[in-house]
Write an enzyme that holds these catalytic residues in place. Structure first.
Site: not given
Length: 156
Positions: A56, A58, A86, A89
């Site tokens: 992801h 992040e 999410c 993250c």
């Protein structure tokens, strides 16, 4: 932090999200700044390209920032991301000791806060973060909506 600075850094995160879109990745972009406001990392999702479920935006930015600072502790750093983090993250953000998180679009289907996982201020954890959302919400949300609309049309 002043609104103009947040808006500027969100525009850079949006640029990263547009790069993800061009590469057929879910268009999420992220920027991390140090305590002086200097950009130390920026990234976008690479899950599809790398076939790695944890890539992801992040996570990628946190890894870059940690390498640049030669420390996993990103104390006094700020993270700007186009989509609400999410739970995975958000956990990484907490473990990295990031101070402030600013996000664009809320994510009712996958965002940690929208799903009720309020990890950012959980009393049982040893680090709390300041979390603010809705920055350039329409623009961030529209980019993601356009991406998935194009995906659905592709399979008609």
């Amino acid at each position: 932090m002043e609104f103009d600075k947040i808006n500027y850094l969100m525009s850079i995160a949006l640029d990263e999200a547009h790069e993800a879109y061009k590469k057929n990745e879910v268009p999420v972009g992220c920027v991390i700044t140090n305590k002086h406001g200097d950009i130390i990392a920026k990234s976008f999702n690479t899950k599809e390209m790398e076939q790695n479920p944890i890539h992801h935006a992040e996570i990628m930015a946190i890894e870059t920032a940690a390498n640049k600072l030669n420390s996993w502790r990103l104390l006094d750093c700020n993270l700007y991301v186009t989509l609400e983090p999410c739970p995975m993250c958000m956990s990484a953000i907490i473990h990295a000791r990031i101070k402030n998180v600013y996000f664009g679009a809320y994510d009712p289907k996958g965002g940690a806060v929208s799903l009720g996982f309020n990890l950012h201020h959980n009393e049982n954890l040893n680090h709390k973060i300041n979390l603010s959302g809705g920055f350039r919400h329409r623009e961030c949300s529209q980019l993601i909506s356009n991406f998935f609309k194009a995906k659905r049309n592709q399979y008609k």
